[in-house]
Design a protein around this motif. Structure first.
Motif, short mmCIF file in Angstrom:
data_model
loop_
_atom_site.label_atom_id
_atom_site.label_comp_id
_atom_site.label_asym_id
_atom_site.label_seq_id
_atom_site.Cartn_x
_atom_site.Cartn_y
_atom_site.Cartn_z
N ASP A 69 -5.67 -1.09 1.73
CA ASP A 69 -4.46 -1.18 0.90
C ASP A 69 -3.19 -1.06 1.75
O ASP A 69 -2.22 -0.47 1.33
N CYS A 121 0.34 -1.82 3.69
CA CYS A 121 1.56 -2.51 3.28
C CYS A 121 2.46 -2.67 4.50
O CYS A 121 2.61 -1.73 5.29
N VAL A 122 3.00 -3.86 4.69
CA VAL A 122 3.88 -4.14 5.83
C VAL A 122 5.19 -4.74 5.31
O VAL A 122 5.24 -5.23 4.18
N PRO A 123 6.24 -4.71 6.14
CA PRO A 123 7.46 -5.43 5.74
C PRO A 123 7.06 -6.88 5.43
O PRO A 123 6.28 -7.47 6.18
N ARG A 124 7.56 -7.44 4.34
CA ARG A 124 6.97 -8.71 3.91
C ARG A 124 7.20 -9.83 4.90
O ARG A 124 6.42 -10.78 4.93
N SER A 125 8.20 -9.70 5.77
CA SER A 125 8.40 -10.71 6.81
C SER A 125 7.26 -10.70 7.82
O SER A 125 7.13 -11.62 8.61
N ASN A 158 1.97 -6.12 0.50
CA ASN A 158 0.86 -5.17 0.29
C ASN A 158 -0.47 -5.92 0.35
O ASN A 158 -0.78 -6.72 -0.52
N GLY A 173 5.20 -1.64 11.48
CA GLY A 173 6.25 -0.96 10.71
C GLY A 173 5.84 -0.71 9.27
O GLY A 173 6.68 -0.54 8.39
N GLY A 174 4.53 -0.68 9.02
CA GLY A 174 4.05 -0.55 7.65
C GLY A 174 3.47 0.82 7.35
O GLY A 174 3.74 1.80 8.05
N THR A 175 2.68 0.86 6.29
CA THR A 175 2.09 2.10 5.81
C THR A 175 0.62 1.88 5.50
O THR A 175 0.18 0.75 5.26
N LEU A 176 -0.15 2.95 5.54
CA LEU A 176 -1.59 2.94 5.28
C LEU A 176 -1.96 2.49 3.90
O LEU A 176 -3.05 1.98 3.66
N THR A 177 -1.10 2.87 2.94
CA THR A 177 -1.48 2.66 1.56
C THR A 177 -0.26 2.30 0.72
O THR A 177 0.72 3.05 0.67
N GLY A 178 -0.34 1.11 0.13
CA GLY A 178 0.76 0.65 -0.71
C GLY A 178 0.69 1.17 -2.13
O GLY A 178 1.71 1.39 -2.76
N GLU A 234 0.77 8.97 10.17
CA GLU A 234 1.94 8.31 9.57
C GLU A 234 3.03 9.32 9.23
O GLU A 234 4.22 9.06 9.39
#
Lengths: 444, 444
Positions: free
Chosen positions: A326, A328-332, A362, A396-401, A416
C-alpha cells in the motif's frame, strides 16, 4: 487464573476467529473475546483491563490488511461489531452519528436515501466497519476527489484505556477549540482509545457521472497520461491504473481479454453537473497516447469497465497467496515507482502485480507466492516487500497510503518516523495509555 | 539577570510591539523579542529557553484575533516572520513547501502562476502568515467548499520545546504511517512546537466563477434561504450572510444603500466549468424569498457585490471598538443563532453586528463599544460575548470556528472540552512540552 470481564467468550472457535484478519499474517490466540453490547460494557471491559493489566485488542469487521486488529498473546479481544446503529442522520446538516460497528456500505446506502453519500469507499466497504475505517484512516477510489476517512470525521466518542469516556471534535462543519484529538485518534489503529461513536460528514450525491477506460502500450505511458490529467487541471473522482501483470491475471481468472488492448489500463470517472464534458476532456488527454479508449455515461457499461479494478485482487488471490502492499509516492513519481517495482520483481523472481489509485500516487503492489509453499510468508517474498518499502521511501513516499501499519510494517514505520518522531509517538501513547494496554505492539 | 539568546532585542519599541495582535486584548511586555534568521536560530532559542526555563511565545504576522500570539510576562517572543521563503512549488504534484513567515496571499499568488491556488483564505490573507494560519487552523470564505487550513497541510517541520527537530506527515497526497501529528499541531496555537516549515496542498484554479447577491426582508428568511441551498444539494464556493445592523453600518461608513434592499444580504459564489448554471440554480432558490437579487459572471461586478462582505469589519471598526467573535453552530441552526444573538444584544443593550460564513454555520458576531470608554473591554460587552458563547454551546456548536481560543476564550474552552478532554489536553501538552514553556496560558 484471572477473573475475566463480563461476557467473555473463551471457547476455542471464538478465540481462533480473532487471530486473523485479511492480511494473511496471523496473530496469537487471545485469552478471551468479549462482544460489546453497549458503551457501558466497553467501559467495564477497559476498567477490568486496567485493574488486571490485561492488553485489549479492539476488533470490528476483521477486514484489515495490516494485522492491526489480530489478537496478541495474553490479550482480550474487544469486538465492537455489534454496536451497529446509525444513531441519527441529518440531511440538512449533512451529518450522521453512528456506532462503530456500522458497515461502511450500509451508512452510504442510508445516506443515499437523502441524496447524500458517505465518501470514503475502501474496497472492503461491504465488510469493514466505520470504527475500523476510522482506526486505519481508510481510503478508497473516491478519495482522490473527496478525501480519506479523516476528512469525513467531525467528532468521536472514545473510551480511554482506564475506562474514562472522551468526546472529541464537534457537531459543526468547522471548529478549532482545543487540540485536534479527533484527527489524532483517526488512524491510531486502536492504540489510543476505543472508538464507540462517530460524527461523520456526508456529501451531496453528484448529479451525474461519466466513465473513461483507456489502454496503453505500457505502464510508463499510462502513468504519464495520468500525470497529464493533473497537468491539465482535471479532477476525476476516480483514477485507477492496472499493470500488465494484473491484466493478464484478470484475463486468466475471468476469461476477459484486457491484455489484448494494451499493457496497462487506466480507469477514470468524473462527476458533477458537467461530468460528461469533463469526461470528454479526460478522454482527449488519455486518448493522445492510448491504444484503446472508451467513454460512457451509461451506468451499466461503466460498471462493466470498472469491473476490471474490482476483480483485480480476487483474480490474483485465485492463483496464489498474497501480501497486499500500500505504498504511496508523490504522484509525479508514479511511473518510477511502477518501474522500480517491476525491477524488484525481476531481480527477486517474486511475482508482483501492481494496481494503483493513480490520482493519489497510492500503489497496491500485490506480492504473491505459490499456496503450496504454505501460509508463512516465504523469505524471498518478504525481501521483495521490504525492497518495495525502501523504494517508496527513496521516492519521497510513505509505507502506507490507506491500510495502516498494523503488525506488518512496524519495522519500516520506525524508519519512516525517525528517532524524534518515534519518541513523540511513545510520549503521546504514554499520555493516553500509560499502562500500554491498548493494542500493544501495533502501529509503530 | 539571565543571559538572553543570540539576537535578542530588548528595546522598548520591539517589546511593546509584541504585546498586541488584532484581538484588542493586550498581553504583557516580554523579556525580549528574537527575530529568527533561520531554523538553527530557532533551535538555539528553544535550547536556551529549556536551559533557562523561559517561556516562548511564537509570533508571525501579528494578525491573530484571539490573543494567541501576544507576549506574556517573562516570556521571550520568537518572531518567525522573517523565515519567508517559498522553498518549492511543484505544479504536477500540486504541492508547495514553505517557511512559516510566507504571507498567505503571496503563496496564493505564486500558485496562481501555475493555474493553482492555495484554498484557505482568511480575511487577513494579506497580513497573516502561513505559520500563523497553521497555528490557528485558519478558515475563510472558500472553506465552505475547499476546507480549512488543516485540509491543506500535508506535513510540517517543527522545533520542539527542547530544540529537537521533528518532521511530521509526508510529501504525498495520502499516508497513514503513525499518528497524525500534523493535524495535532495544526490549530495547537503555538503550545506544542514551533512550526518552521510546511508542505501544503494546492488546488487547480476553477475555470469559471459566478456570483449571486440577494437581499431578504429579515435575517431569518435569509438564513432559511441558505439552508434551502443545502437542501437542494448545491455546493457554493462562498456563502456569506450579513445582518441588518451590519448593512446599516456599511451604508453609514461607505455611503452605500444596502439597507434599502432588505434587512439581510446573502452573497454566494459558484465555481467550476458549470459555474454559470450552478449560479442560476442558486439564484432560483434564493430568489424564491428574496426582496432583491443580482446574478453575474462579470468579475468586476462580482467584486462590487462582494465588497459588502469585505467592508463589513472595517466599517464597524470605524465607529467603535470591537470584540470579533467566531462561534460555529450546526448550519441548520443558523437562524436560531442569529435570533439569539439579536436577543442578547437587545437584553444587554450592547451593539452586536453579525455576519457569517453561512454555509459552514460559522458566525462572526462583532460585539462593540464606544471608543470613548477606553481600550479595556467594558463589563457589559464581556457579558454579551459570554452569553453568545453560551448560546453557541446550547445550539450544539463551538466557541470558535476558525480564529482559535488564544487568551480570549480560555474559560469557555475549558467548558467546551470537558474535564476528561482537558485532562487529555494537559497530558498531550506535557508529552510534547514537559516544562510548559511554549505559549503558556493560551488555548485551553
Amino acid at each position: 487464573m484471572t477473573v475475566l470481564p463480563p461476557g467473555a467468550l473463551t471457547d476455542p472457535a471464538a478465540r481462533a476467529a480473532a487471530t486473523s484478519d485479511r492480511s494473511g499474517r496471523p496473530g496469537a490466540e487471545p485469552l478471551a473475546v468479549v462482544r460489546a453490547v453497549d458503551v457501558d460494557h466497553v467501559v467495564e471491559v477497559l476498567r477490568w483491563a486496567t485493574s488486571t493489566r490485561t492488553p485489549v485488542v479492539t476488533r470490528g469487521g476483521g477486514s484489515g490488511l495490516a494485522g492491526g486488529a489480530v489478537a496478541t498473546q495474553g490479550a482480550v479481544v474487544l469486538d465492537v461489531a455489534g454496536l451497529d446503529r446509525i444513531v441519527s442522520l441529518d440531511p440538512v446538516d449533512e451529518i450522521a452519528v453512528v456506532e462503530p460497528g456500522v458497515i461502511t456500505a450500509d451508512l452510504d446506502a442510508a445516506a443515499r436515501e437523502h441524496g447524500l453519500f458517505y465518501a470514503p469507499d475502501p474496497a472492503s466497504a461491504h465488510l469493514s466497519t466505520i470504527g475500523g475505517n476510522i482506526a486505519t484512516n481508510a481510503g478508497g477510489m473516491r478519495c482522490v476527489k473527496y478525501g480519506v476517512t479523516r476528512d469525513a470525521v467531525l467528532g468521536l466518542e472514545v473510551v480511554l484505556a482506564d475506562g474514562r469516556r472522551l468526546a472529541t471534535g464537534r457537531g459543526t462543519l468547522k471548529g478549532v477549540t482545543g487540540y485536534d484529538l479527533t484527527s489524532l485518534l483517526v488512524g491510531s489503529e486502536g492504540t489510543l482509545g476505543v472508538i464507540v461513536g462517530a460524527t461523520l460528514r456526508l456529501r451531496p450525491v453528484p448529479v451525474a457521472e461519466a466513465t473513461v477506460a483507456a489502454s496503453f502500450a505500457d505502464v510508463e505511458t499510462a502513468a504519464a497520461a495520468t500525470s497529464a490529467l493533473a497537468a491539465a487541471r482535471l479532477v476525476p473522482s476516480v483514477l485507477e491504473l492496472l499493470d500488465a501483470c494484473t491484466l493478464a491475471t484478470i484475463d486468466a481468472a475471468q476469461g476477459t481479454s484486457l491484455s489484448a488492448r494494451g499493457g496497462a489500463l487506466v480507469l477514470a470517472r468524473t462527476d458533477g453537473p458537467d461530468a460528461a464534458s469533463q469526461a470528454s476532456a479526460v478522454a482527449a488527454v488519455l486518448g493522445a497516447t492510448a491504444t484503446w479508449i472508451e467513454h460512457t455515461e451509461d451506468a451499466a457499461r461503466a460498471d462493466e469497465l470498472l469491473a476490471a479494478r474490482r476483480l483485480a485482487l480476487p483474480s490474483i488471490e485465485r492463483f496464489g497467496r498474497a501480501l497486499i502492499e500500500d505504498v504511496c509516492v508523490p504522484r509525479s513519481r508514479l511511473a518510477e515507482a511502477v518501474r522500480g517495482i517491476e525491477a524488484i520483481s525481476a531481480e527477486t523472481g517474486v511475482t508482483v502485480h501492481t494496481f494503483a489509485h493513480a490520482g493519489d500516487g497510492n500503489l497496491h503492489p500485490i506480492v504473491s507466492w505459490d499456496p503450496r509453499l504454505g501460509d508463512e510468508v516465504p523469505e524471498d517474498v518478504q525481501l521483495a516487500a521490504d525492497r518495495i518499502f525502501d523504494l517508496a521511501l527513496e521516492l519521497g513516499g510513505t509505507l502506507t497510503g490507506e491500510h495502516g501499519v498494523g503488525l506488518l510494517k512496524r519495522e519500516h514505520a520506525r524508519r519512516e518516523l525517525g528517532d524524534t518522531g518515534l519518541d513523540v509517538h511513545r510520549a503521546i501513547k504514554h499520555a493516553l495509555d500509560p499502562l500500554g494496554l491498548l493494542n500493544p505492539g501495533k502501529a509503530f
